[in-house]
Motif scaffolding. Structure first.
Motif, PDB file in Angstrom:
ATOM      1  N   LEU A 230       0.818  -1.257   0.106  1.00  0.00           N
ATOM      2  CA  LEU A 230      -0.025   0.069   0.017  1.00  0.00           C
ATOM      3  C   LEU A 230       0.997   1.381  -0.093  1.00  0.00           C
ATOM      4  N   ASN A 231       0.612   2.234  -0.834  1.00  0.00           N
ATOM      5  CA  ASN A 231       1.299   3.253  -0.936  1.00  0.00           C
ATOM      6  C   ASN A 231       0.406   4.520  -1.293  1.00  0.00           C
ATOM      7  N   ALA A 232       0.284   5.236   0.114  1.00  0.00           N
ATOM      8  CA  ALA A 232      -0.838   6.309   0.193  1.00  0.00           C
ATOM      9  C   ALA A 232      -0.265   7.683   1.092  1.00  0.00           C
ATOM     10  N   ASP A 233      -0.917   8.709   0.647  1.00  0.00           N
ATOM     11  CA  ASP A 233      -0.634   9.824   1.472  1.00  0.00           C
ATOM     12  C   ASP A 233      -1.275   9.808   2.927  1.00  0.00           C
ATOM     13  N   SER A 234      -2.427   9.135   3.055  1.00  0.00           N
ATOM     14  CA  SER A 234      -2.929   8.772   4.230  1.00  0.00           C
ATOM     15  C   SER A 234      -3.672   7.401   4.593  1.00  0.00           C
TER      16      SER A 234
ATOM     17  N   ASN B 281      -2.417  -6.092   6.343  1.00  0.00           N
ATOM     18  CA  ASN B 281      -1.383  -7.244   6.426  1.00  0.00           C
ATOM     19  C   ASN B 281      -0.401  -6.883   5.375  1.00  0.00           C
ATOM     20  N   GLY B 282       0.670  -6.268   5.152  1.00  0.00           N
ATOM     21  CA  GLY B 282       1.471  -6.121   4.382  1.00  0.00           C
ATOM     22  C   GLY B 282       2.570  -4.978   4.642  1.00  0.00           C
ATOM     23  N   ASN B 283       3.062  -4.353   3.590  1.00  0.00           N
ATOM     24  CA  ASN B 283       3.946  -3.290   3.622  1.00  0.00           C
ATOM     25  C   ASN B 283       3.303  -2.089   3.081  1.00  0.00           C
ATOM     26  N   ILE B 284       3.495  -0.954   3.827  1.00  0.00           N
ATOM     27  CA  ILE B 284       2.843   0.287   3.583  1.00  0.00           C
ATOM     28  C   ILE B 284       3.849   1.384   3.604  1.00  0.00           C
TER      29      ILE B 284
ATOM     30  N   GLY C 257       3.045  -5.991   9.585  1.00  0.00           N
ATOM     31  CA  GLY C 257       3.799  -5.760   8.471  1.00  0.00           C
ATOM     32  C   GLY C 257       4.760  -4.614   8.896  1.00  0.00           C
ATOM     33  N   ASN C 258       5.173  -4.171   7.602  1.00  0.00           N
ATOM     34  CA  ASN C 258       6.329  -3.201   7.665  1.00  0.00           C
ATOM     35  C   ASN C 258       5.907  -1.807   7.147  1.00  0.00           C
ATOM     36  N   SER C 259       6.199  -0.702   7.891  1.00  0.00           N
ATOM     37  CA  SER C 259       5.865   0.507   7.448  1.00  0.00           C
ATOM     38  C   SER C 259       6.946   1.642   7.309  1.00  0.00           C
ATOM     39  N   SER C 260       6.695   2.330   6.208  1.00  0.00           N
ATOM     40  CA  SER C 260       7.946   3.480   6.174  1.00  0.00           C
ATOM     41  C   SER C 260       6.970   4.858   5.775  1.00  0.00           C
TER      42      SER C 260
ATOM     43  N   GLY D 126      10.486  10.344   5.341  1.00  0.00           N
ATOM     44  CA  GLY D 126      11.853  10.224   5.474  1.00  0.00           C
ATOM     45  C   GLY D 126      12.197  10.278   6.796  1.00  0.00           C
ATOM     46  N   VAL D 127      11.361  10.417   7.562  1.00  0.00           N
ATOM     47  CA  VAL D 127      11.496  10.659   9.008  1.00  0.00           C
ATOM     48  C   VAL D 127      12.116   9.288   9.685  1.00  0.00           C
ATOM     49  N   GLY D 128      11.424   8.162   9.141  1.00  0.00           N
ATOM     50  CA  GLY D 128      12.004   6.845   9.809  1.00  0.00           C
ATOM     51  C   GLY D 128      10.994   5.855   9.350  1.00  0.00           C
ATOM     52  N   SER D 129      11.331   4.662   9.679  1.00  0.00           N
ATOM     53  CA  SER D 129      10.433   3.604   9.731  1.00  0.00           C
ATOM     54  C   SER D 129      10.102   2.487  10.840  1.00  0.00           C
ATOM     55  N   VAL D 130       9.078   1.979  10.739  1.00  0.00           N
ATOM     56  CA  VAL D 130       8.796   1.337  12.028  1.00  0.00           C
ATOM     57  C   VAL D 130       8.066  -0.238  11.517  1.00  0.00           C
ATOM     58  N   ASN D 131       8.470  -1.167  12.452  1.00  0.00           N
ATOM     59  CA  ASN D 131       7.966  -2.361  12.124  1.00  0.00           C
ATOM     60  C   ASN D 131       6.850  -2.563  13.063  1.00  0.00           C
ATOM     61  N   LEU D 132       5.678  -3.089  12.796  1.00  0.00           N
ATOM     62  CA  LEU D 132       4.509  -3.284  13.790  1.00  0.00           C
ATOM     63  C   LEU D 132       3.835  -4.585  13.559  1.00  0.00           C
TER      64      LEU D 132
END
Length: 128
Positions: A78-82, A92-95, A110-113, A117-123
């Motif tokens: 998933l790639n979105a502004d919000s 369930n996946g990569n956002i 899943g994984n988020s970014s 560019g502030v950072g990424s988080v794994n939840l």
């Protein structure tokens, strides 16, 4: 609730494409209108607007949109502004997003970014 905010009115979006419960479609789709999914999509969706995965909705694949609201099931990239995950939603996946909100009861695995560019988080899912 989340889909009726002022930004939707200001953007001039007046059309909604509805994929009803029981409908199942596969392939690549491009939308300028709001998409409300209560059925199933397996594939790739590119939207310049809002995509809502309703309570009975299921999306599996790749989604690019301005805003995504999930109250059903989303699996994939998933790639979105919000992104908003409502109480009945599971992502369930990569956002990759600028903003994310998860209501109490909503789940993300899943994984988020973050696009800024502030950072990424794994939840992972919290079963409490």
């Amino acid at each position: 609730m989340a889909i009726f905010n002022k930004s939707n009115v200001d953007s001039g979006i007046s059309e909604t494409t509805v994929i009803s419960s029981g409908a199942r479609i596969e392939g690549k789709f491009y939308f300028n209108s709001i998409l409300h999914l209560d059925g199933e999509i397996n594939g790739v969706v590119k939207s310049e607007s809002v995509v809502i995965v309703g309570k009975s909705g299921s999306f599996k694949g790749e989604l690019n949109a301005e805003k995504v609201v999930v109250n059903g099931l989303f699996e994939g990239d998933l790639n979105a502004d919000s992104l908003e995950i409502l109480a009945g939603g599971l992502v369930n996946g990569n956002i990759s997003v600028n903003q994310i909100a998860i209501e109490n009861g909503g789940k993300f695995i899943g994984n988020s970014s973050f696009k800024d560019g502030v950072g990424s988080v794994n939840l992972i899912e919290n079963n409490n």
